[in-house]
Design an enzyme around this catalytic site. Structure first.
Site, short mmCIF file in Angstrom:
data_model
loop_
_atom_site.label_atom_id
_atom_site.label_comp_id
_atom_site.label_asym_id
_atom_site.label_seq_id
_atom_site.Cartn_x
_atom_site.Cartn_y
_atom_site.Cartn_z
N ARG A 98 -5.73 -1.83 2.18
CA ARG A 98 -4.75 -2.55 3.01
C ARG A 98 -5.31 -3.93 3.40
NH1 ARG A 98 -0.66 1.04 5.22
NH2 ARG A 98 -1.26 3.24 5.05
N HIS A 140 0.83 -1.21 0.00
CA HIS A 140 0.00 0.00 0.00
C HIS A 140 0.86 1.26 0.00
CE1 HIS A 140 -3.55 2.45 0.68
NE2 HIS A 140 -2.85 3.11 1.59
N GLU A 141 1.90 1.28 0.82
CA GLU A 141 2.72 2.47 0.96
C GLU A 141 3.52 2.79 -0.31
OE1 GLU A 141 2.81 4.60 3.48
OE2 GLU A 141 1.36 3.46 4.67
N THR A 142 3.89 1.76 -1.07
CA THR A 142 4.77 1.97 -2.23
C THR A 142 4.10 1.71 -3.58
OG1 THR A 142 5.57 -0.33 -2.23
CG2 THR A 142 6.76 1.25 -0.84
#
Length: 264
Positions: free
Chosen positions: A243, A127-129
């Site tokens: 997520r 999710h972050e990248t």
């Protein structure tokens, strides 16, 4: 004499039975039973809790599956990063080997990690990248992540502490504390996180061990709150659901139950 012989035969049969039982316990449990960290079958927390090897494990007690490298296989990693576009900088930066090398510098993680924890971690990394597409936060350089009141980890002139790496490490106090722990001067050289993939994963693991792992037993939702609490309580339901979707997917790939309390 005949009685003695019969008794001896019965004793040998019993020993054989218990021998087979122990073998089955280490660990051929029925599908509805957990295999404990000591290799025995059961259903309560002693079997399904911490250290649980297989079956309907609870909390952090999910099958270990062996070393970090045996869980995060090249195939598992490729299934994620291959979803990033060919033009993504992260696709030429993040590698499975750099993650494994970084993980092995955290023995407390490498020696106790479970498949469920890996599913949790990589759901957040994804999710972050953007499936390992991004190394740095989009437009991060235009944002101010310097908390000038923090004198323990003062900002260096001209340096930006925007999100970098798989967990998007942000703020001077995180760069300072992380660098101190890893033996790196990340206050003066925050760009190391975006130029060295092993360092990038080490910063992600540092944040994980300090802020995320302590709440693993509370369920996936608690890990979302630990990473970005602003998404919780309706703050960004789309991000929360994304997520959770990644987490469910990776749990399925790794053969573990997602457990309860997925949302926040």
């Amino acid at each position: 004499m005949a009685f003695t012989k019969i008794s001896l035969v019965l004793l040998l049969c019993l020993l054989g039975f218990f021998s087979e039982t122990v073998k089955s316990q280490n660990c051929g449990c029925a599908p509805n039973l957990c295999c404990s960290q000591f290799g025995y079958c059961g259903t309560d927390d002693a079997y399904c809790g911490v250290g649980c090897r297989s079956g309907p494990c609870r909390g952090s007690g999910t099958p270990t599956g062996g070393s970090v490298g045996s869980i995060v296989t090249q195939g598992f990693f490729n299934n994620i990063i291959n979803q990033a576009g060919n033009g993504c900088a992260g696709k030429r930066f993040y590698t499975r080997d750099s993650f494994v090398n970084a993980a092995n510098t955290f023995p407390n993680f490498a020696n106790s990690v479970t498949r469920r924890e890996i599913a949790t971690m990589f759901a957040h990394f994804t999710h972050e990248t953007g499936h390992f597409c991004y190394i740095e936060e989009i437009n991060g350089a235009t944002r101010n992540y310097c908390q000038s009141s923090n004198t323990q980890y003062p900002c260096a002139p001209g340096k930006g502490y925007f999100g970098r790496g798989p967990i998007q490490l942000s703020w001077n106090y995180n760069y300072g504390a992380c660098g101190q722990s890893l033996g790196l001067d990340l206050l003066r050289q925050p760009e190391l996180v975006g130029s060295n993939p092993t360092v990038a994963f080490r910063t992600g693991l540092w944040f994980w061990m300090n802020s995320v792992r302590p709440v693993l037993n509370q369920g996936f939702g608690a890990t979302i709150r630990a990473i970005n609490g602003m998404e919780c309580n309706g703050g960004n339901s789309g991000a929360v659901n994304a997520r959770i979707g990644y987490y469910r997917d990776y749990c399925g790939q790794l053969g573990v139950d997602p457990g309860p309390n997925l949302s926040c």
